[in-house]
Design an enzyme around this catalytic site. Structure first.
Site, PDB file in Angstrom:
ATOM      1  N   ARG A 295      -1.619 -14.422   3.373  1.00  0.00           N
ATOM      2  CA  ARG A 295      -2.343 -13.966   4.550  1.00  0.00           C
ATOM      3  C   ARG A 295      -1.456 -13.978   5.855  1.00  0.00           C
ATOM      4  O   ARG A 295      -1.355 -13.020   6.660  1.00  0.00           O
ATOM      5  CB  ARG A 295      -3.668 -14.414   4.492  1.00  0.00           C
ATOM      6  CG  ARG A 295      -4.631 -14.057   3.682  1.00  0.00           C
ATOM      7  CD  ARG A 295      -5.053 -12.726   3.936  1.00  0.00           C
ATOM      8  NE  ARG A 295      -5.674 -12.328   5.043  1.00  0.00           N
ATOM      9  CZ  ARG A 295      -6.380 -11.096   4.999  1.00  0.00           C
ATOM     10  NH1 ARG A 295      -6.466 -10.141   3.952  1.00  0.00           N
ATOM     11  NH2 ARG A 295      -6.893 -10.547   6.209  1.00  0.00           N
TER      12      ARG A 295
ATOM     13  N   HIS B 109      -1.754  -5.277   1.627  1.00  0.00           N
ATOM     14  CA  HIS B 109      -2.944  -5.872   1.306  1.00  0.00           C
ATOM     15  C   HIS B 109      -2.903  -7.416   0.856  1.00  0.00           C
ATOM     16  O   HIS B 109      -1.841  -7.635  -0.005  1.00  0.00           O
ATOM     17  CB  HIS B 109      -3.868  -5.250   0.219  1.00  0.00           C
ATOM     18  CG  HIS B 109      -5.058  -5.961  -0.441  1.00  0.00           C
ATOM     19  ND1 HIS B 109      -6.302  -6.041   0.221  1.00  0.00           N
ATOM     20  CD2 HIS B 109      -5.241  -6.772  -1.363  1.00  0.00           C
ATOM     21  CE1 HIS B 109      -7.059  -6.938  -0.461  1.00  0.00           C
ATOM     22  NE2 HIS B 109      -6.381  -7.096  -1.420  1.00  0.00           N
TER      23      HIS B 109
ATOM     24  N   TYR C 125     -12.195  -2.900  -3.472  1.00  0.00           N
ATOM     25  CA  TYR C 125     -13.073  -3.246  -2.328  1.00  0.00           C
ATOM     26  C   TYR C 125     -14.317  -3.565  -2.652  1.00  0.00           C
ATOM     27  O   TYR C 125     -14.914  -2.549  -3.330  1.00  0.00           O
ATOM     28  CB  TYR C 125     -12.285  -2.255  -1.283  1.00  0.00           C
ATOM     29  CG  TYR C 125     -11.296  -2.339  -0.542  1.00  0.00           C
ATOM     30  CD1 TYR C 125     -10.937  -3.279   0.018  1.00  0.00           C
ATOM     31  CD2 TYR C 125     -10.508  -1.234  -0.906  1.00  0.00           C
ATOM     32  CE1 TYR C 125      -9.437  -3.482   0.730  1.00  0.00           C
ATOM     33  CE2 TYR C 125      -8.983  -1.334  -0.103  1.00  0.00           C
ATOM     34  CZ  TYR C 125      -8.578  -2.271   0.372  1.00  0.00           C
ATOM     35  OH  TYR C 125      -7.512  -2.296   1.009  1.00  0.00           O
TER      36      TYR C 125
ATOM     37  N   LYS D 137       1.020  -1.215   0.006  1.00  0.00           N
ATOM     38  CA  LYS D 137      -0.069  -0.121   0.082  1.00  0.00           C
ATOM     39  C   LYS D 137       0.861   1.109   0.136  1.00  0.00           C
ATOM     40  O   LYS D 137       2.055   1.307   0.077  1.00  0.00           O
ATOM     41  CB  LYS D 137      -0.923   0.059   1.259  1.00  0.00           C
ATOM     42  CG  LYS D 137      -2.073  -1.207   1.321  1.00  0.00           C
ATOM     43  CD  LYS D 137      -2.827  -1.013   2.438  1.00  0.00           C
ATOM     44  CE  LYS D 137      -3.767  -2.087   2.563  1.00  0.00           C
ATOM     45  NZ  LYS D 137      -4.721  -2.166   3.788  1.00  0.00           N
TER      46      LYS D 137
ATOM     47  N   GLU E 258      -9.494 -10.192  -7.879  1.00  0.00           N
ATOM     48  CA  GLU E 258      -8.221  -9.130  -7.608  1.00  0.00           C
ATOM     49  C   GLU E 258      -7.394  -9.357  -8.738  1.00  0.00           C
ATOM     50  O   GLU E 258      -6.808  -8.179  -9.416  1.00  0.00           O
ATOM     51  CB  GLU E 258      -7.929  -8.822  -6.238  1.00  0.00           C
ATOM     52  CG  GLU E 258      -8.943  -8.619  -5.276  1.00  0.00           C
ATOM     53  CD  GLU E 258      -8.152  -8.665  -3.690  1.00  0.00           C
ATOM     54  OE1 GLU E 258      -7.397  -9.188  -3.578  1.00  0.00           O
ATOM     55  OE2 GLU E 258      -9.315  -8.279  -2.804  1.00  0.00           O
TER      56      GLU E 258
ATOM     57  N   ASN F 271      -1.949  -0.100   7.193  1.00  0.00           N
ATOM     58  CA  ASN F 271      -1.272  -1.532   7.670  1.00  0.00           C
ATOM     59  C   ASN F 271      -0.237  -1.933   6.663  1.00  0.00           C
ATOM     60  O   ASN F 271      -0.322  -3.256   6.429  1.00  0.00           O
ATOM     61  CB  ASN F 271      -2.351  -2.508   8.275  1.00  0.00           C
ATOM     62  CG  ASN F 271      -3.438  -2.647   7.123  1.00  0.00           C
ATOM     63  OD1 ASN F 271      -3.377  -2.018   5.720  1.00  0.00           O
ATOM     64  ND2 ASN F 271      -4.471  -3.297   7.214  1.00  0.00           N
TER      65      ASN F 271
HETATM   66  N1  UDP Z   1      -9.715  -0.882   7.828  1.00  0.00           N
HETATM   67  C1  UDP Z   1      -9.807   0.330   8.797  1.00  0.00           C
HETATM   68  N2  UDP Z   1     -10.423   0.527   9.761  1.00  0.00           N
HETATM   69  C2  UDP Z   1     -10.904  -0.766  10.418  1.00  0.00           C
HETATM   70  C3  UDP Z   1     -10.842  -1.904   9.604  1.00  0.00           C
HETATM   71  C4  UDP Z   1     -10.131  -1.880   8.416  1.00  0.00           C
HETATM   72  O1  UDP Z   1      -9.471   1.445   8.129  1.00  0.00           O
HETATM   73  O2  UDP Z   1     -11.606  -0.695  11.357  1.00  0.00           O
HETATM   74  C5  UDP Z   1      -8.839  -0.888   6.714  1.00  0.00           C
HETATM   75  C6  UDP Z   1      -7.598  -1.500   6.659  1.00  0.00           C
HETATM   76  O3  UDP Z   1      -6.432  -0.600   5.940  1.00  0.00           O
HETATM   77  C7  UDP Z   1      -7.689  -2.850   5.896  1.00  0.00           C
HETATM   78  C8  UDP Z   1      -8.855  -2.565   4.964  1.00  0.00           C
HETATM   79  O4  UDP Z   1      -9.682  -1.527   5.686  1.00  0.00           O
HETATM   80  O5  UDP Z   1      -6.596  -3.586   5.356  1.00  0.00           O
HETATM   81  C9  UDP Z   1      -9.611  -3.647   4.362  1.00  0.00           C
HETATM   82  O6  UDP Z   1     -10.246  -4.387   5.457  1.00  0.00           O
HETATM   83  P1  UDP Z   1     -10.275  -5.986   5.470  1.00  0.00           P
HETATM   84  O7  UDP Z   1     -11.375  -6.243   6.847  1.00  0.00           O
HETATM   85  O8  UDP Z   1     -10.555  -6.512   4.304  1.00  0.00           O
HETATM   86  O9  UDP Z   1      -8.977  -6.481   6.297  1.00  0.00           O
HETATM   87  P2  UDP Z   1      -7.488  -6.998   5.329  1.00  0.00           P
HETATM   88  O10 UDP Z   1      -8.164  -8.186   4.315  1.00  0.00           O
HETATM   89  O11 UDP Z   1      -6.829  -5.870   4.484  1.00  0.00           O
HETATM   90  O12 UDP Z   1      -6.853  -7.572   6.283  1.00  0.00           O
HETATM   91 MG    MG Z   2      -9.920  -7.975   3.052  1.00  0.00          MG
END
Ligand code: UDP
Ligand code: MG
Length: 210
Positions: free
Chosen positions: A133, A173, A63, A23, A184, A170
């Protein structure tokens, strides 16, 4: 010695494809090399790679923002932290409704993900989706284990990010499941972008050659 032909289902596990992305915060912090190093040393193969700056339209496709279940789950992730820290989401976010919070978070994601260049990759390997993951670590940096990309290099929480009206930073992705991975990979790359090659160590890592 001729190799016995693998059942196509087993071959599919061996060569599973997943999508991942460094990211904008990961790129700006100079972590591109470190993250790719971790992927490659884990035995996974980079089969497509590009740096680009995504626009809003692309992030809204990436997303699944029109999927209510996805939005609700996004809201839940943040809400859990508010409960843990005994913070009232109504006071800080104006609502305790998971869908509304999910919608707020989804909107902040657009700004975050278009704030600078990203590095997109297709990764191939044995159960690559779960492997990537695992390397990524938990979504919420304060919960991500040490040894993971997010755990080692990021520090953030919905308790502060959501309150500040920004996405959690974080770094990385990774597709969560086969449906997400297929969507994706197809969104960010064409078939022609994906390369085929042998890694010199793959026979030792996951075939019957000692
Ligand atoms: N995110 C956020 N606030 C939250 C939860 C998620 O800003 O409370 C953001 C974070 O950057 C995350 C992204 O939304 O990576 C997508 O969320 P997802 O639940 O799909 O998590 P991931 O698959 O990235 O672990
Ligand atoms: Mg996700």
């Amino acid at each position: 010695m001729s190799e016995k032909k693998l059942d196509p289902r087993i071959q599919a596990i061996k060569t599973q494809h997943t999508f991942c992305m460094i990211k904008p915060d990961g790129v700006k912090r100079g972590l591109v090399g470190e993250i790719i190093r971790r992927i490659e040393t884990a035995g996974l193969k980079v089969v497509a790679l590009k740096m680009m700056t995504a626009d809003e339209e692309q992030i809204r496709k990436h997303y699944p923002m029109s999927d209510q279940a996805w939005v609700d789950r996004l809201g839940d992730k943040g809400l859990g932290t508010f409960e843990e820290y005994d913070l009232d989401p109504v006071e800080f976010l104006g609502t305790s409704d998971r869908s509304q919070i999910g919608r707020q978070v989804a909107e902040t994601l657009v700004g975050y993900m278009t704030s600078g260049p990203v590095v997109c990759m297709v990764i191939e390997g044995v159960q690559a989706i779960d492997m990537i993951r695992k390397l990524a670590g938990h979504t919420l940096p304060f919960k991500a284990e040490m040894g993971t990309i997010r755990g080692d290099f990021s520090v953030d929480s919905p308790g502060v990010a959501n309150v500040e009206g920004r996405a959690i930073h974080n770094l990385f992705h990774a597709s969560e499941n086969p449906v997400e991975a297929a969507n994706e990979v197809a969104l960010w790359f064409s078939e022609a972008d994906k390369q085929k090659y042998f890694r010199i160590d793959e026979t030792l890592m996951y075939s019957k050659h000692y």
